[in-house]
Design a protein around this motif. Structure first.
Motif, PDB file in Angstrom:
ATOM      1  N   ASP A 175       6.692  -2.628   2.947  1.00  0.00           N
ATOM      2  CA  ASP A 175       6.697  -1.154   2.682  1.00  0.00           C
ATOM      3  C   ASP A 175       5.594  -0.885   1.576  1.00  0.00           C
ATOM      4  OD1 ASP A 175       7.904  -1.344  -0.305  1.00  0.00           O
ATOM      5  OD2 ASP A 175       9.176  -2.515   0.862  1.00  0.00           O
ATOM      6  N   LEU A 176       5.070   0.314   1.194  1.00  0.00           N
ATOM      7  CA  LEU A 176       4.292   0.455   0.485  1.00  0.00           C
ATOM      8  C   LEU A 176       4.192   0.152  -1.106  1.00  0.00           C
ATOM      9  CD1 LEU A 176       1.198   1.804   0.309  1.00  0.00           C
ATOM     10  CD2 LEU A 176       2.411   4.004  -0.041  1.00  0.00           C
ATOM     11  N   ALA A 177       5.535   0.186  -1.188  1.00  0.00           N
ATOM     12  CA  ALA A 177       5.689   0.070  -2.884  1.00  0.00           C
ATOM     13  C   ALA A 177       5.512  -1.631  -3.024  1.00  0.00           C
ATOM     14  CB  ALA A 177       7.150   0.326  -3.200  1.00  0.00           C
ATOM     15  N   THR A 178       6.106  -2.325  -2.070  1.00  0.00           N
ATOM     16  CA  THR A 178       6.099  -3.593  -2.112  1.00  0.00           C
ATOM     17  C   THR A 178       4.511  -4.277  -2.028  1.00  0.00           C
ATOM     18  OG1 THR A 178       8.307  -3.959  -1.257  1.00  0.00           O
ATOM     19  CG2 THR A 178       6.841  -5.956  -1.387  1.00  0.00           C
ATOM     20  N   GLN A 179       3.777  -3.360  -1.383  1.00  0.00           N
ATOM     21  CA  GLN A 179       2.435  -4.048  -0.953  1.00  0.00           C
ATOM     22  C   GLN A 179       1.783  -3.739  -2.398  1.00  0.00           C
ATOM     23  OE1 GLN A 179       1.115  -2.157   2.346  1.00  0.00           O
ATOM     24  NE2 GLN A 179      -1.325  -2.706   1.889  1.00  0.00           N
ATOM     25  N   ARG A 180       1.946  -2.456  -3.022  1.00  0.00           N
ATOM     26  CA  ARG A 180       1.082  -2.469  -4.186  1.00  0.00           C
ATOM     27  C   ARG A 180       1.367  -3.492  -5.211  1.00  0.00           C
ATOM     28  NH1 ARG A 180       1.935   4.267  -4.379  1.00  0.00           N
ATOM     29  NH2 ARG A 180       0.136   4.578  -2.892  1.00  0.00           N
ATOM     30  N   GLN A 181       2.909  -3.756  -5.284  1.00  0.00           N
ATOM     31  CA  GLN A 181       3.226  -4.812  -6.417  1.00  0.00           C
ATOM     32  C   GLN A 181       2.465  -5.997  -6.094  1.00  0.00           C
ATOM     33  OE1 GLN A 181       7.527  -3.989  -6.116  1.00  0.00           O
ATOM     34  NE2 GLN A 181       7.467  -3.942  -8.368  1.00  0.00           N
ATOM     35  N   VAL A 182       2.797  -6.539  -4.860  1.00  0.00           N
ATOM     36  CA  VAL A 182       1.904  -7.852  -4.473  1.00  0.00           C
ATOM     37  C   VAL A 182       0.544  -7.685  -4.726  1.00  0.00           C
ATOM     38  CG1 VAL A 182       1.516  -9.394  -2.481  1.00  0.00           C
ATOM     39  CG2 VAL A 182       3.711  -8.322  -2.707  1.00  0.00           C
ATOM     40  N   GLU A 183      -0.011  -6.609  -4.324  1.00  0.00           N
ATOM     41  CA  GLU A 183      -1.684  -6.563  -4.583  1.00  0.00           C
ATOM     42  C   GLU A 183      -2.001  -6.680  -6.154  1.00  0.00           C
ATOM     43  OE1 GLU A 183      -2.836  -2.779  -2.941  1.00  0.00           O
ATOM     44  OE2 GLU A 183      -2.939  -3.557  -0.870  1.00  0.00           O
ATOM     45  N   ALA A 184      -1.148  -6.164  -6.971  1.00  0.00           N
ATOM     46  CA  ALA A 184      -1.323  -6.189  -8.406  1.00  0.00           C
ATOM     47  C   ALA A 184      -0.827  -7.668  -8.880  1.00  0.00           C
ATOM     48  CB  ALA A 184      -0.667  -4.974  -9.001  1.00  0.00           C
ATOM     49  N   ARG A 185      -0.050  -8.422  -8.278  1.00  0.00           N
ATOM     50  CA  ARG A 185       0.621  -9.696  -8.609  1.00  0.00           C
ATOM     51  C   ARG A 185       1.544  -9.397  -9.573  1.00  0.00           C
ATOM     52  NH1 ARG A 185      -2.422  -9.913  -4.688  1.00  0.00           N
ATOM     53  NH2 ARG A 185      -4.358 -11.308  -4.586  1.00  0.00           N
ATOM     54  N   THR A 186       2.304  -8.114  -9.639  1.00  0.00           N
ATOM     55  CA  THR A 186       3.488  -7.834 -10.513  1.00  0.00           C
ATOM     56  C   THR A 186       4.697  -7.936 -10.030  1.00  0.00           C
ATOM     57  OG1 THR A 186       3.187  -5.483  -9.913  1.00  0.00           O
ATOM     58  CG2 THR A 186       1.616  -6.523 -11.671  1.00  0.00           C
ATOM     59  N   HIS A 187       4.994  -8.354  -8.647  1.00  0.00           N
ATOM     60  CA  HIS A 187       6.218  -8.333  -8.176  1.00  0.00           C
ATOM     61  C   HIS A 187       7.128  -9.298  -8.779  1.00  0.00           C
ATOM     62  CE1 HIS A 187       9.535  -8.593  -5.253  1.00  0.00           C
ATOM     63  NE2 HIS A 187       9.125  -7.421  -4.805  1.00  0.00           N
ATOM     64  N   PRO A 188       8.239  -9.103  -9.264  1.00  0.00           N
ATOM     65  CA  PRO A 188       9.195 -10.192  -9.638  1.00  0.00           C
ATOM     66  C   PRO A 188       9.661 -11.078  -9.183  1.00  0.00           C
ATOM     67  CG  PRO A 188      10.652  -8.196  -9.281  1.00  0.00           C
ATOM     68  CD  PRO A 188       8.951  -7.683  -8.933  1.00  0.00           C
ATOM     69  N   ASP A 189       9.315 -11.099  -7.797  1.00  0.00           N
ATOM     70  CA  ASP A 189       9.884 -12.452  -7.165  1.00  0.00           C
ATOM     71  C   ASP A 189       8.838 -13.103  -6.325  1.00  0.00           C
ATOM     72  OD1 ASP A 189      12.602 -11.931  -7.513  1.00  0.00           O
ATOM     73  OD2 ASP A 189      12.775 -10.560  -5.849  1.00  0.00           O
ATOM     74  N   LEU A 190       7.527 -12.596  -7.051  1.00  0.00           N
ATOM     75  CA  LEU A 190       6.378 -13.449  -6.381  1.00  0.00           C
ATOM     76  C   LEU A 190       5.765 -14.084  -7.786  1.00  0.00           C
ATOM     77  CD1 LEU A 190       3.704 -13.706  -4.475  1.00  0.00           C
ATOM     78  CD2 LEU A 190       2.800 -11.521  -5.382  1.00  0.00           C
ATOM     79  N   ALA A 191       5.403 -15.657  -7.282  1.00  0.00           N
ATOM     80  CA  ALA A 191       4.611 -16.319  -8.358  1.00  0.00           C
ATOM     81  C   ALA A 191       3.380 -16.881  -7.745  1.00  0.00           C
ATOM     82  CB  ALA A 191       5.471 -17.583  -8.794  1.00  0.00           C
ATOM     83  N   VAL A 192       2.156 -16.794  -8.414  1.00  0.00           N
ATOM     84  CA  VAL A 192       1.005 -17.247  -7.588  1.00  0.00           C
ATOM     85  C   VAL A 192       0.292 -18.230  -8.733  1.00  0.00           C
ATOM     86  CG1 VAL A 192      -1.268 -16.447  -6.980  1.00  0.00           C
ATOM     87  CG2 VAL A 192       0.564 -14.858  -6.518  1.00  0.00           C
ATOM     88  N   LEU A 193      -0.281 -19.150  -8.155  1.00  0.00           N
ATOM     89  CA  LEU A 193      -1.225 -20.271  -8.678  1.00  0.00           C
ATOM     90  C   LEU A 193      -2.505 -20.314  -7.954  1.00  0.00           C
ATOM     91  CD1 LEU A 193      -1.806 -22.589 -10.722  1.00  0.00           C
ATOM     92  CD2 LEU A 193      -0.392 -23.950  -9.026  1.00  0.00           C
ATOM     93  N   SER A 194      -3.447 -19.625  -8.829  1.00  0.00           N
ATOM     94  CA  SER A 194      -4.784 -19.894  -8.282  1.00  0.00           C
ATOM     95  C   SER A 194      -5.568 -20.281  -9.394  1.00  0.00           C
ATOM     96  CB  SER A 194      -5.362 -18.426  -7.776  1.00  0.00           C
ATOM     97  OG  SER A 194      -5.411 -17.459  -8.904  1.00  0.00           O
ATOM     98  N   THR A 195      -6.879 -21.032  -9.189  1.00  0.00           N
ATOM     99  CA  THR A 195      -7.685 -21.522 -10.570  1.00  0.00           C
ATOM    100  C   THR A 195      -9.051 -21.231 -10.242  1.00  0.00           C
ATOM    101  OG1 THR A 195      -7.988 -23.687 -11.573  1.00  0.00           O
ATOM    102  CG2 THR A 195      -7.953 -23.651  -9.295  1.00  0.00           C
ATOM    103  N   GLU A 196      -9.889 -21.027 -11.330  1.00  0.00           N
ATOM    104  CA  GLU A 196     -11.342 -21.091 -11.224  1.00  0.00           C
ATOM    105  C   GLU A 196     -12.021 -22.320 -11.516  1.00  0.00           C
ATOM    106  OE1 GLU A 196     -12.519 -18.282 -10.437  1.00  0.00           O
ATOM    107  OE2 GLU A 196     -11.090 -16.807 -10.769  1.00  0.00           O
ATOM    108  N   ARG A 197     -11.132 -23.196 -11.627  1.00  0.00           N
ATOM    109  CA  ARG A 197     -11.501 -24.541 -12.077  1.00  0.00           C
ATOM    110  C   ARG A 197     -11.708 -25.526 -10.834  1.00  0.00           C
ATOM    111  NH1 ARG A 197      -7.629 -26.043 -16.827  1.00  0.00           N
ATOM    112  NH2 ARG A 197      -6.178 -24.971 -15.509  1.00  0.00           N
TER     113      ARG A 197
END
Length: 397
Positions: free
Chosen positions: A72-94
């Motif tokens: 759904d659109l609301a969840t998609q926007r939250q995932v794109e902004a990495r702000t969904h409360p049930d999403l955790a992301v690990l990425s690195t620039e190193r």
């Protein structure tokens, strides 16, 4: 619009994860029933630019959307902004993912989901974990919470420990076709068909690089300069000067990518600390900004390495085109705009010369990965290419 619409050339992979999300998010399905239709840990593999992280976030959106496997659109926007409360992301620039970062993510994975059926943990570039760090993750994969789903991304499953590979379901992506990437770039970025096709071809179907070439005239100019330098080398002094110029090109490219982002990060950090633009930074807050600056310096180093790698990839495309002409292959050329010069080069060299040039590019890449100074590695590469051709022609440098 379905969350899968932003992906291209990966119908088989999309079908796998969409079916899993559909079973997991079906109305009336309990968490235990949904888990039987999918697995708690996934590994998405594929070559650079194939869309690994894009598929990971699309899959996460589908799992986090209430009863909607297309997101759904609301969840998609939250995932794109990495702000969904049930999403955790690990990425690195190193260059590597630290063990502390993984420990923090593993601890977070123990929380129950707050608004969705699942808690989704995404690790981009999972191949950057050392063995010790991977073992921390392994413990979480062996005994995962019932409603936690891990999604990892890596170029190949061989980049992860066998013990981790045995606990994940692998979804393999392929290199999308030039036409597929061009269609996506044209639709998503609003560029004309000719520009989108040329960018997709020059990027060799790397979606991110195709986007950059299609929307950034300076990136296109730097790529053209790289190929012109390679085609214009006639002596050792030319090779040395060209190597220095290529380093400058890579540096300019890296600076263009990181400069704007660094400024935005600093501005956001100052706002979050309550410092007005142009205002003095209190001594108590300077340590936090120093940490940000150190992270940005590490990212700049990696961006320079990435820029050099892009140059080597472009050079390989040049020699690959020459080889195709020498062998009479019907395969489409990457650099069709340079056809007359490619034909001249193919006529005045042999397939052995071209293969030696391609080997020299790969050797340079390995040396840079081994921390040889990039300028020295590029000089040696260009001189090897020049010397190999001269020896076969019986001429002196």
């Amino acid at each position: 619009m379905a969350v899968w619409d932003e992906l291209t050339g990966q119908d088989d992979a999309i079908a796998v994860v969409r079916a899993a999300a559909a079973g997991a998010t079906a109305p009336g399905t309990t968490a235990a029933e949904g888990a039987r239709g999918m697995t708690h840990s996934w590994l998405i593999t594929g070559p650079p630019g194939s869309g690994r992280s894009n598929l990971a976030y699309a899959f996460a959106t589908a799992l986090l959307s209430p009863g909607d496997p297309d997101g759904d659109l609301a969840t998609q926007r939250q995932v794109e902004a990495r702000t969904h409360p049930d999403l955790a992301v690990l990425s690195t620039e190193r260059v590597i993912i630290s063990i502390d970062e993984v420990r923090t993510l593993v601890a977070s994975s123990q929380f129950a989901p707050s608004v969705s059926r699942y808690r989704v943990m995404i690790i981009e570039d999972a191949d950057r974990m050392t063995e010790r760090t991977s073992n921390v993750l392994l413990k979480a994969l062996e005994e995962p919470p019932e409603r936690t789903v891990w999604i990892m991304c890596a170029p190949s499953d061989a980049d992860l420990l066998p013990t981790i590979r045995s606990r994940v379901r692998t979804v393999r992506l392929k290199v999308p076709g030039v036409a597929d990437v061009a269609e996506l770039i044209q639709r998503r970025d609003g560029v004309d068909a000719e520009t989108a096709e040329r960018a997709a071809r020059h990027a060799q179907s790397h979606i991110g690089m195709a986007h950059r070439l299609a929307t950034n005239a300076e990136a296109r100019r730097r790529r053209e300069q790289t190929l012109e330098l390679a085609l214009g080398i006639r002596s050792v002094s030319d090779a040395v000067l060209a190597a220095a110029t290529l380093i400058e090109v890579a540096g300019a490219d890296a600076k263009a990518i990181t400069e704007e982002r660094d400024a935005e990060e600093r501005e956001h950090a100052l706002r979050s600390l309550g410092v007005e633009p142009g205002g003095a930074i209190p001594p108590a807050l300077r340590s936090q900004l120093r940490q940000l600056e150190e992270d940005q310096k590490r990212r700049a180093t990696r961006s320079l390495r990435d820029g050099i790698d892009r140059i080597l990839t472009d050079l390989l495309s040049l020699y690959r085109d020459v080889m195709m002409l020498q062998l009479g292959s019907s395969s489409e050329l990457v650099n069709t705009e340079l056809l007359p010069r490619l034909e001249a080069l193919s006529a005045h060299s042999t397939p052995a010369d071209t293969l030696a040039a391609m080997d020299a590019v790969q050797t340079a890449r390995q040396r840079i990965d081994g921390n040889v100074a990039p300028a020295l590695a590029l000089e040696a590469m260009l001189i090897t290419v020049l010397r190999g051709a001269a020896v076969r022609k019986g001429t002196d440098l």
